[in-house]
Scaffold this active site. Structure first.
Site, PDB file in Angstrom:
ATOM      1  N   ALA A   1      62.283  34.785  32.165  1.00 27.39           N
ATOM      2  CA  ALA A   1      61.431  35.568  31.268  1.00 27.39           C
ATOM      3  C   ALA A   1      61.982  36.991  31.254  1.00 27.39           C
ATOM      4  O   ALA A   1      62.698  37.399  32.167  1.00 27.39           O
ATOM      5  CB  ALA A   1      60.002  35.547  31.783  1.00 27.39           C
TER       6      ALA A   1
ATOM      7  N   GLY B   1      62.169  31.564  34.438  1.00 27.41           N
ATOM      8  CA  GLY B   1      61.679  30.870  33.248  1.00 27.41           C
ATOM      9  C   GLY B   1      62.762  30.061  32.541  1.00 27.41           C
ATOM     10  O   GLY B   1      62.457  29.082  31.862  1.00 27.41           O
TER      11      GLY B   1
ATOM     12  N   GLU C   1      62.742  26.939  34.390  1.00 26.30           N
ATOM     13  CA  GLU C   1      61.473  26.258  34.103  1.00 26.30           C
ATOM     14  C   GLU C   1      61.504  25.591  32.725  1.00 26.30           C
ATOM     15  O   GLU C   1      61.025  24.475  32.539  1.00 26.30           O
ATOM     16  CB  GLU C   1      60.314  27.258  34.201  1.00 26.30           C
ATOM     17  CG  GLU C   1      60.100  27.743  35.626  1.00 26.30           C
ATOM     18  CD  GLU C   1      59.032  28.808  35.721  1.00 26.30           C
ATOM     19  OE1 GLU C   1      59.260  29.925  35.213  1.00 26.30           O
ATOM     20  OE2 GLU C   1      57.972  28.535  36.295  1.00 26.30           O
TER      21      GLU C   1
ATOM     22  N   GLU D   1      61.857  34.454  41.470  1.00 29.40           N
ATOM     23  CA  GLU D   1      60.678  35.299  41.265  1.00 29.40           C
ATOM     24  C   GLU D   1      60.252  36.036  42.528  1.00 29.40           C
ATOM     25  O   GLU D   1      59.774  37.163  42.481  1.00 29.40           O
ATOM     26  CB  GLU D   1      59.504  34.470  40.717  1.00 29.40           C
ATOM     27  CG  GLU D   1      59.617  34.137  39.230  1.00 29.40           C
ATOM     28  CD  GLU D   1      60.444  32.888  38.924  1.00 29.40           C
ATOM     29  OE1 GLU D   1      61.144  32.391  39.835  1.00 29.40           O
ATOM     30  OE2 GLU D   1      60.399  32.416  37.773  1.00 29.40           O
TER      31      GLU D   1
END
Ligand SMILES: C=C(C)C(=O)SCCNC(=O)CCNC(=O)[C@H](O)C(C)(C)COP(=O)(O)OP(=O)(O)OC[C@H]1O[C@@H](n2cnc3c(N)ncnc32)[C@H](O)[C@@H]1OP(=O)(O)O
Length: 266
Positions: free
Chosen positions: A74, A117, A120, A140
């Site tokens: 992200a 992300g 993911e 993260e």
């Protein structure tokens, strides 16, 4: 009609979309930011995948990045100054999950970094192929946060508790061969061949009956949501439903008549 749409997609800011036979190839296009998945990119991805899903010309989707990065997560710069009430209010990252509602099979072709992300999102896809230089990780913890797009849940299902804990608690990356040995990816191929290899398999998948492929995708993914007894029942119902299709009849008749089946997606 879709060709018009593809023309429109070509004006998108963060992705490129091209048609390769019956396969839609989506390529993330933020090379300067390591394909960090900003809000705009996710909006475009959701829009285009929904349109492809509704378009009968297409039987499968390949998602890729570039040779350096599938996607480095992200967009940290977008998240940096957000507060707890803000992220809760806007339900930050929740719309990423839309990808899991796409009925057509999706292959992720991962070269370079698939982090946070990005990893993911790859795990939301149905099949992952890795280039030899791929690196997967959920870093993260190094940013003082945790995965927020299903990473903890999908990783433990894919690799088991100890490896999932190790990856998320250390934030360290694993390479393509390790990902293969963990069962996270189905295949490791040379970097330059990766997209072609994914397209070849995607084309094969797209050559079958679309409703049947969608049922297989749905029943396998459902296994992650429910227990074995319920899962087997779910699968059997889906199996019975293929007997309401022309394609099931055609497939079995073609076998008995020793000829190639001709799929009509009905
Ligand atoms: C769902 C959640 C919560 C998340 O995904 S959180 C994010 C998880 N991902 C990460 O922590 C990975 C962050 N990125 C990195 O660690 C490093 O960029 C990599 C991928 C290892 C590559 O390292 P390098 O080759 O040294 O490239 P680097 O200079 O860091 O990156 C190139 C540019 O991309 C930018 N960039 C890389 N990843 C980014 C990200 N996730 N968000 C925003 N920008 C990013 C980076 O800031 C730099 O921009 P600038 O040129 O303006 O300084």
């Amino acid at each position: 009609m879709f060709r018009k749409s593809l023309f429109r997609f070509s004006t998108y800011n963060f992705i490129n979309v091209t048609q390769k036979g019956k396969v839609a190839l989506i390529q993330f296009n933020r090379p300067k930011a390591m394909n960090a998945l900003c809000d705009g990119l996710i909006k475009e991805l959701n829009q285009v995948t929904q349109e492809i899903d509704a378009n009968p010309e297409y039987g499968s989707i390949v998602i890729t990045g570039n040779e350096k990065a599938f996607a480095a997560g992200a967009d940290i710069k977008e998240m940096q100054d957000k507060s707890f009430p803000q992220v809760q209010n806007i339900q930050m990252l929740a719309s990423w999950e839309n990808l899991t509602n796409i009925k057509k099979p999706i292959l992720a072709a991962v070269n370079g970094y698939a982090l946070g992300g990005g990893f993911e999102l790859a795990m939301m896809c149905d099949i992952i192929y890795a280039g030899e230089n791929a690196k997967f990780g959920l870093p993260e913890i190094t940013l003082g946060t945790i995965p927020g797009c299903g990473g903890t849940q999908r990783l433990i299902r894919a690799v088991g508790k100890s490896k999932a804990m190790e990856m998320t608690l250390t934030g360290e990356f694993i390479d393509a061969q390790t990902a293969l040995s963990y069962g996270l990816v189905s295949k490791v191929v040379p970097v330059q061949n990766l997209v072609d290899e994914a397209l070849k398999v995607a084309e094969k998948i797209a050559s079958f009956s679309k409703p049947v492929a969608a049922l297989i995708k749905d029943t396998i993914n459902e296994a992650e949501n429910i227990g074995l007894r319920e899962g087997v029942k779910y699968e059997r119902k889906a199996f019975y439903s293929t007997f309401a299709t022309q394609d099931r009849k055609e497939g079995m008749s073609a076998f008995v008549e020793k000829r190639k089946p001709s799929w009509t997606d009905n």
